[in-house]
Write a protein that holds these residues in place. Structure first.
Motif, PDB file in Angstrom:
ATOM      1  N   ILE A 114      33.008  29.510  38.262  1.00 47.25           N
ATOM      2  CA  ILE A 114      33.307  30.535  40.011  1.00 47.25           C
ATOM      3  C   ILE A 114      34.265  31.686  39.618  1.00 47.25           C
ATOM      4  O   ILE A 114      33.861  32.606  39.727  1.00 47.25           O
ATOM      5  N   ALA A 115      35.441  30.703  38.818  1.00 47.34           N
ATOM      6  CA  ALA A 115      36.379  31.604  38.819  1.00 47.34           C
ATOM      7  C   ALA A 115      36.057  32.758  38.120  1.00 47.34           C
ATOM      8  O   ALA A 115      36.374  33.980  37.732  1.00 47.34           O
ATOM      9  N   ASP A 116      35.496  32.435  36.666  1.00 48.09           N
ATOM     10  CA  ASP A 116      35.060  33.287  35.968  1.00 48.09           C
ATOM     11  C   ASP A 116      33.988  34.164  35.774  1.00 48.09           C
ATOM     12  O   ASP A 116      34.554  35.105  35.506  1.00 48.09           O
ATOM     13  N   TYR A 117      33.007  33.670  37.096  1.00 49.32           N
ATOM     14  CA  TYR A 117      31.996  34.635  36.997  1.00 49.32           C
ATOM     15  C   TYR A 117      33.181  35.811  38.277  1.00 49.32           C
ATOM     16  O   TYR A 117      32.758  36.842  38.178  1.00 49.32           O
ATOM     17  N   PHE A 118      33.754  34.838  39.130  1.00 49.46           N
ATOM     18  CA  PHE A 118      34.632  36.326  39.485  1.00 49.46           C
ATOM     19  C   PHE A 118      35.168  37.331  38.765  1.00 49.46           C
ATOM     20  O   PHE A 118      35.976  38.331  39.361  1.00 49.46           O
ATOM     21  N   LYS A 119      35.886  36.519  37.995  1.00 48.82           N
ATOM     22  CA  LYS A 119      36.596  37.238  36.984  1.00 48.82           C
ATOM     23  C   LYS A 119      36.156  38.371  36.521  1.00 48.82           C
ATOM     24  O   LYS A 119      36.438  39.641  36.649  1.00 48.82           O
ATOM     25  N   GLU A 120      34.958  38.357  36.340  1.00 55.83           N
ATOM     26  CA  GLU A 120      33.854  39.332  35.500  1.00 55.83           C
ATOM     27  C   GLU A 120      33.097  40.274  35.999  1.00 55.83           C
ATOM     28  O   GLU A 120      33.417  41.443  35.803  1.00 55.83           O
TER      29      GLU A 120
END
Length: 170
Positions: A2-8
């Motif tokens: 989920i952290a990667d999603y929000f970074k994107e």
């Protein structure tokens, strides 16, 4: 994950705002577009545009004919009443269908000002093959004439729009 999603998503927003910042920066600068065909850009001095010819300056030395790698230039010397060739041109022809605009004819021309030169005009329109072969006689304009085989007469090229009234010579 989920952290990667929000970074994107954050990266997408960041890049979008960077692009908008560039757009807004240029929004307040003066426009550089030209309202073509009412306004025309003037090319740089070394631009190789339409070839023009001045039959009154030409000394009929044939150096341009010899320098042309495309063999698209034909020159006919004028003759005096006794039938001897003189240093004037009777006909000068350039076939723009063969010409590669290399400028060797202009460089080979020994006259000052040049009798054959590239103008700054970039609008050269042909509607048929006959119009690609331009002919010049001493009484013709810089732009030349073309021979209409159907009507069996010479015509001035009506579609060519000059940028300058007096073409620039080097």
């Amino acid at each position: 994950m989920i952290a990667d999603y929000f970074k994107e998503v954050a990266s997408g927003f960041s890049n979008t705002f960077k692009g908008l910042a560039i757009t807004f920066r240029y929004l307040w600068k003066p426009a550089i577009t030209v309202q073509y065909p009412h306004e025309k850009l003037v090319p740089y001095d070394l631009f190789r545009g339409v070839l023009l010819f001045d039959a009154n300056v030409c000394i009929s030395c044939n150096l341009c004919v010899k320098a042309c790698p495309s063999e698209c230039i034909v020159l006919e010397n004028a003759v005096n009443p006794a039938g001897k060739k003189i240093a004037k041109v009777a006909w000068y022809t350039i076939d723009f269908g063969k010409c590669n605009f290399c400028r060797l004819c202009e460089e080979a021309c020994p006259t000052k000002p040049k009798s054959v030169w590239h103008s700054l005009d970039y609008e050269l329109i042909f509607t048929n093959r006959d119009q690609m072969v331009r002919c010049w006689r001493p009484e013709d304009d810089y732009v030349g004439v073309w021979y209409d085989r159907k009507e069996k007469k010479f015509k001035a090229p009506a579609e060519q729009i000059p940028i300058h009234d007096i073409p620039v010579r080097r």
